[in-house]
Design a protein around this motif. Structure first.
Motif, mmCIF file in Angstrom:
data_model
loop_
_atom_site.group_PDB
_atom_site.id
_atom_site.type_symbol
_atom_site.label_atom_id
_atom_site.label_comp_id
_atom_site.label_asym_id
_atom_site.label_seq_id
_atom_site.Cartn_x
_atom_site.Cartn_y
_atom_site.Cartn_z
ATOM 1 N N THR A 105 47.266 68.446 117.549
ATOM 2 C CA THR A 105 47.601 69.796 117.094
ATOM 3 C C THR A 105 49.047 70.140 117.432
ATOM 4 O O THR A 105 49.793 70.660 116.593
ATOM 5 N N VAL A 146 46.602 71.156 111.406
ATOM 6 C CA VAL A 146 46.806 71.850 112.677
ATOM 7 C C VAL A 146 45.501 72.425 113.224
ATOM 8 O O VAL A 146 45.178 72.277 114.409
ATOM 9 N N GLN A 185 42.128 69.624 114.334
ATOM 10 C CA GLN A 185 42.147 68.465 115.224
ATOM 11 C C GLN A 185 41.387 68.680 116.534
ATOM 12 O O GLN A 185 40.745 67.767 117.041
#
Length: 390
Positions: free
Chosen positions: A146, A257, A260
């Motif tokens: 991320t 983003v 994850q």
């Protein structure tokens, strides 16, 4: 799930993990800012597209060289010192792009910059894998993925604000890289140790030691590099405007983003991570085959690409967790180097295959070539699971 995650976080060596994650976030920002910045400057100076491509290809060669050699270097110098030297070299070379305007100088500068960046990639992932307890590895790597994705997204935003004129964009890039040394110094005495018992040349055998993990990152590298490079071309050929195609790429990035950490948590709970890797590849396969159909509706395509981008990125996150789970700690340094080596190969192969498919089959070649990558990996993952059954 939140309560369980809070309990799990307490058992992680976060000072070590933070040092590695900070380094990798600097990598993301530096690449996200530097790649478009350098191309725009060369274009403005009248350098031909072929020479710009040749200069960019040095980055791929430097990445392959660093992945193959950085572990023995770190074994001799220590992980922390090698990372610190890499930070300094990346910082100095990023300023060098501003200081030296001669085009020929940008070739050695690219070599140094991307060698140092790849060294940070390899050693950061090794450090993160070593700092994470086995049952929390997916969670920690989800956080890492991320942060890396945010770095890649933040770099282009900085470029959009600073432009390509003057020292400012180069100074910001160098400053971000140099700032990553602060958490490294804070965690100086918590570095992972590379085993002195490692065999010479053992890097190469780890390419095939856990093929489900290295295959996952190779496919992800091919899809990421080829897909992001050629998706704007595909979008315009199926009728989207340039800005609409760019917004679809943003949808993929947002999915990457946001998904994850949940995928990382899930990987800690599955019995066999190869099952989750197969699901990620299956979603990638179905999603790409649907692209020509979805081209009629921008909002539907954006929603599908949001999910598609997040799940497909799980190939990297879960693949890295699977690699760490399958090997003892003494092997992780070489194994992580092999992991990044395969990722770099994928980044070199993907754009060529996808571009050729689009030349041969038109816009649909984009989806078909991506589907081919996912189908190959899905076959590998399923075959490995069946082979492991008694």
């Amino acid at each position: 799930m939140v309560a369980e995650a809070e309990a799990e976080l307490q058992s992680v060596d976060w000072r070590s993990a933070a040092a590695a994650i900070a380094s990798i976030s600097a990598v993301g920002i530096a690449l996200g800012l530097g790649l478009p910045l350098l191309s725009v400057i060369l274009e403005r100076r009248g350098i031909s597209s072929s020479m710009i491509g040749l200069n960019a290809a040095v980055a791929g060669a430097a990445s392959l060289l660093a992945a193959a050699t950085i572990t023995p270097i770190a074994a001799r110098l220590s992980v922390r010192l090698t990372m610190l030297i890499s930070i300094i070299l990346a910082c100095l070379s990023s300023v060098g792009f501003y200081v030296f305007s001669e085009f020929w100088m940008w070739f050695p500068l690219r070599l140094v910059f991307h060698f140092a960046i790849t060294a940070l990639f390899v050693l950061s992932e090794f450090w993160i894998n070593a700092a994470a307890p086995p049952r929390k590895r997916g969670l920690v790597l989800g956080i890492y993925a991320t942060v890396l994705s945010l770095g890649f997204a933040f770099g282009p935003w900085i470029f959009s604000q600073t432009g390509s004129e003057g020292f400012l964009p180069f100074g910001i890039g160098a400053g971000v890289i140099l700032a990553s040394a602060i958490p490294l110094l804070i965690a100086w005495h918590r570095q992972p140790i590379i085993s002195k018992d490692r065999k010479q040349g053992s890097f190469w055998r780890y390419i095939f030691a856990v093929p489900t993990a290295t295959g996952a990152v190779l496919i992800f590298g091919a899809v990421e590099a080829g897909g992001f490079t050629l998706f704007p071309v595909f979008g315009e050929r199926v009728g989207f405007t340039e800005s609409s195609a760019a917004q679809l790429l943003t949808a993929i990035g947002i999915g990457n983003v946001l998904m994850q950490i949940p995928i990382g948590l899930m990987s800690d709970r599955v019995r066999d991570r190869r099952t989750l890797l197969s699901i990620c590849a299956g979603v990638g396969l179905v999603g790409t085959l649907c692209l020509p159909i979805l081209a009629e509706d921008w909002w539907l395509m954006a929603g599908v690409l949001f999910l598609w981008g997040g799940v497909v990125a799980g190939l990297y996150t879960v693949g890295l967790a699977h690699l760490g789970a399958r090997l003892p700690a003494a092997d992780l340094a070489d194994a992580n180097a092999a992991f990044i080596f395969c990722y770099s190969i994928g980044m070199l192969v993907g754009p060529q295959v996808i571009g050729t498919a689009m030349d041969l089959f038109g816009p649909n070649g984009f989806a078909w070539s991506l589907a081919m990558f996912f189908a190959i990996y899905l076959t590998l993952a399923i075959a490995r699971m069946f082979a492991a059954r008694p």
